[in-house]
Design an enzyme around this catalytic site. Structure first.
Site, short mmCIF file in Angstrom:
data_model
loop_
_atom_site.label_atom_id
_atom_site.label_comp_id
_atom_site.label_asym_id
_atom_site.label_seq_id
_atom_site.Cartn_x
_atom_site.Cartn_y
_atom_site.Cartn_z
CB SER A 10 5.75 -34.34 18.02
OG SER A 10 6.13 -34.85 19.01
CE LYS A 11 1.88 -41.10 17.16
NZ LYS A 11 2.21 -42.68 17.21
NE ARG A 12 10.08 -34.23 20.94
CZ ARG A 12 10.22 -32.47 21.28
NH1 ARG A 12 10.07 -33.40 22.61
NH2 ARG A 12 10.13 -31.71 20.34
#
Length: 461
Positions: free
Chosen positions: A240-242
């Site tokens: 994911s973006k994190r």
């Protein structure tokens, strides 16, 4: 026929890290085999496709050093051929017009759901005459999929994968608005472009069984497929973006070098013994599909930073200066020369271009005199006197002179070095003092060291 691979992104967003790895693997296989690597922009979603995204894909690939062999193919320019071929299948009895209304399709889904089955079209128009079509309903074109037996995929990564045909419904080739579907367009374009190998994420695996049947309906040779597991975060969760599921331009902006990104991506799902540092030339030479892994790989930013640090140290000082000036902007010729002279010391202590930028500020920022103790003031007076007579201003000679002076003066060299470091830069963490003295040059170094006396005199009044 030689190997022909492709990368076929949709321009609805930037080139993300997973797409970059897919492009890299296809490019490496083509280059390893002396074949072709082609680029296709699947821009049939006109509402979401943007020129900005197309440019980002092109620029991202170029930044990574991934080139393509022919002009990019834009799928939107080929829609008429896709539609004509679907109609040809109808004429040959291999596809048919389906006039189901949205309400009928919803009723089929609910019925299947009530029986505990996967929602699936019940083929009610498969063998009906179009003369029975209801008024005002625009049909879709569906492929006549086999109703029994299996579809077998000999996957280059996953091995033999089998799906029973009763799990494959009659796939839509052309929508009711007359536009071709992804399923049809991909197959037609892969055939027309002569694609021999398709390496892509395993999230496309279920689509592949439908693609195989469309290829067979046309009587075309099916490419070889290899489905690679997706990239996960360091915690094993879906990326994911994190975790770092970002556009390639974000990694560039975070200070990574393209060769480090390529090396890092290569090791996410491919291996060559215990080798971790793999140049592009070695990757082309060594890359084989047999070494693609079956399990998900994890994106580890600590490993990526270490890789990047390695490539920073290997990069030429001139190249790093050019990249550095993009980050800090235009500086005077004198400061450029200092940066270039000091680059060897700077790049030993940085892992990203951003860290290099921060470290390099000692050669760019204006000089600010440090606060010093009376003892350190005496050390700096004596150091300045010792250095004024030095003609051979090199790192090795400066080191020999200052170490010798510290021994004669009964000072620990660590204390001498820290006094010089603080006065030259006002910082505790810097490149080595001999590297800095050499990079600043004799005139500027003495100006800074002797400034301690000026500062003391000013405080007296």
């Amino acid at each position: 026929m030689g190997v022909v691979t492709r990368f076929a992104p949709s321009p609805t967003g930037f080139l993300h890290i997973g797409g970059a790895r897919t492009a890299l693997f296809n490019w490496l296989w083509a280059r390893h085999c002396g074949g072709k690597f082609l680029l296709r922009i699947e821009d049939t979603d006109r509402e979401r496709s943007t020129q900005e995204a197309v440019d980002a894909i092109f620029n991202g690939l170029k930044w990574l050093g991934i080139d393509w062999d022919e002009e990019p193919v834009f799928q939107s320019s080929r829609l008429q051929r896709h539609i004509e071929l679907a109609r040809k299948l109808v004429d040959e009895g291999k596809a048919y017009y389906c006039y189901c209304t949205p309400e009928e399709l919803e009723a089929m889904r609910e019925e299947a759901k009530a029986k505990g089955l996967s929602p699936r079209y019940n083929r009610m128009w498969r063998d009906r005459d179009s003369k029975d079509a209801p008024q005002g309903v625009k049909p879709v074109i569906r492929l006549k999929m086999p109703v029994d037996g299996d579809t077998v995929l000999s996957d280059l990564v996953q091995g033999k994968v089998v799906v029973t045909n009763d799990h494959l419904d009659d796939v839509i080739l052309v929508r009711s608005d007359g536009s071709p579907t992804f399923m049809l367009s991909v197959v037609v374009d892969d055939h027309d472009m002569g694609i021999t190998h398709v390496i892509r994420g395993d999230d496309h695996l279920t689509n592949t069984f439908r693609h195989i049947r469309i290829f067979e309906a046309f009587g075309w040779k099916v490419p070889q497929y290899g489905h690679i597991p997706l990239i996960h975060g360091v915690d094993g969760a879906k990326l994911s973006k994190r975790h770092g599921a970002l556009g390639i331009e974000s990694y560039r902006d975070m200070g990574y070098l393209p060769e480090a990104i390529c090396n890092g991506l290569l090791r996410l799902g491919w291996s060559h013994g215990d080798d971790e540092i793999i140049s592009q030339q070695q990757a082309v030479e060594w890359f084989t599909l047999e070494n693609l892994g079956k399990s998900a790989s994890r994106l580890d930013f600590m490993k990526l930073a270490n890789l990047n640090g390695y490539y920073l140290r290997k990069a030429s000082n001139e190249r790093l200066l050019e990249e550095l000036l993009k980050l800090i902007g235009k500086v005077s010729k004198e400061k450029e020369e200092r940066l270039l002279l000091g680059m060897n010391g700077l790049k030993q202590r940085a892992k990203t271009m951003l860290e290099l930028r921060d470290l390099s500020s000692i050669y760019v920022d204006d000089f600010h005199r440090a606060e010093v103790s009376k003892e350190n003031e005496g050390i700096l007076h004596a150091v300045a006197a010792e250095l004024k007579s030095v003609d051979n201003w090199t790192e090795s000679n400066l080191e020999q002179i200052l170490r010798s002076w510290a021994d004669r003066s009964n000072f620990s060299f660590g204390k001498v070095a820290q006094s010089i470091r603080s006065q030259l830069t006002g910082r505790k963490i810097t490149p080595g003092i001999f590297d800095m003295l050499f990079s600043f040059g004799k005139t500027e170094s003495l100006r800074r060291i002797e400034a301690v006396s000026i500062q003391r005199k000013k405080r007296m009044y």
